[in-house]
Motif scaffolding. Structure first.
Motif: not given
Length: 323
Positions: A82-94, A158-163
């Motif tokens: 999970l941590l590799r596909i999100i920005d864990p420091t970004s609040l309410n925005k991915q 649409y996909c914001h994740v680097q699959l």
């Protein structure tokens, strides 16, 4: 090659990481994930619609329900993914998505999971910059049918994740430059060279790690990449070190081996491509039923107290997981 647990142990965790289309598509590629379902979690309304979640103040987060086999993949491994596909420091925005419905979170049903997640976060985020929620699951409502497996049905959606990252090594790897054969032989010795490079096998009950149960990790003697945890090691009586699973699912690769009269499944290190041993379906049922039968000479043991200084400190929380 697909290696299945003989005795699956199903558990469930819920993860939020922005638009649930990409998060689901990523986790569907991860070995040990048995099923996925997208929906809406921990909001203020019952049975919300997608339109309501997007345009009304429902409080729900777009969430993916993950059912996994804990004999094949640990909760800690799922959280590292999970941590590799999100920005864990970004609040309410991915990615390009903004709103409370796109907040990040881990929602659990078992209280013990909270401590595991928080311990891992503390190890990888010592400065406490993460804004990922870690909360008990209050409720989860299935999303509409067209959202389920969305990117399977709409590959260009649409996909914001680097699959593609699902196929890349999960753990940070030490710098490794492949040596020429003679230099490698000189460094690791003749027997280890023949085992790792030419698929030889050490004689049973002769390896230094056969009856070794100290706390720490086992790494590839050639490349230094982490391969197995001491908490997954057990005495199988076979004469070689036995493990129930690798440290993470993609730490090793598998090849069909027909060198004997019966087909076997060879295990190799994913990064260094060293021959390690074989995996058999006759392991301990309470640990998943697999027996990774590994040559001691393919491995180097790193004590828990030495992991930090040797560059494996980020893996210490994995030693605390249940076997």
């Amino acid at each position: 090659m697909n290696i299945l647990s003989v005795v699956p142990n199903e558990k469930t965790i819920y993860v939020a990481g922005g638009c649930f289309w990409g998060v689901e598509a990523y986790f569907k590629q991860i070995a040990g994930i048995l099923s996925t379902e997208v929906g809406y979690a921990n909001g203020k309304t019952e049975y919300p619609t997608y339109e309501a979640v997007c345009h009304e103040n429902t409080g729900h987060a777009e969430t993916v329900k993950l059912v996994y086999d804990s004999h094949r993949i640990a909760l800690e491994e799922i959280i590292l993914h999970l941590l590799r596909i999100i920005d864990p420091t970004s609040l309410n925005k991915q990615g390009g998505d903004v709103g409370t419905q796109y907040r990040t979170g881990v929602y659990y049903e078992e209280e013990a999971d909270k401590a595991k997640v928080e311990r891992l976060f503390k190890a990888v985020d010592p400065n406490h910059t993460f804004v990922v929620e870690v909360l008990p699951l209050e409720q989860f409502f299935d999303a509409e049918t067209y959202h389920q497996d969305y990117l399977d049905k709409n590959p260009t959606g649409y996909c914001h994740v680097q699959l593609h990252k699902a196929k890349e090594p999960l753990l940070g790897l030490p710098e490794y430059v492949k040596e020429d054969a003679e230099a490698l032989r000189q460094r690791i010795g003749d027997e280890a060279f023949e085992i790792t490079q030419h698929e030889d096998t050490e004689r049973p009950f002769t390896g230094e790690y056969d009856d070794h149960f100290e706390r720490g990790i086992y790494v590839d003697v050639v490349s230094g990449e982490p391969l197995f945890l001491s908490t997954h090691k057990y005495n199988s009586g076979c004469g070689w070190p036995a493990f129930s699973r690798p440290i993470v699912a993609n730490a090793v690769t598998y090849e069909r081996d027909n060198s004997l009269s019966r087909e076997r499944i060879e295990v190799r290190s994913a990064h260094g491509d060293s021959h390690l041993g074989h995996v058999f379906p006759d392991g301990r049922p309470d640990m998943g039923g697999l027996r990774y039968c590994i040559n001691s000479k393919s491995l180097r043991f790193v004590k828990a107290e030495d992991m930090e200084t040797e560059g494996y400190g980020h893996l210490i929380p994995l030693l605390d997981e249940e076997a």
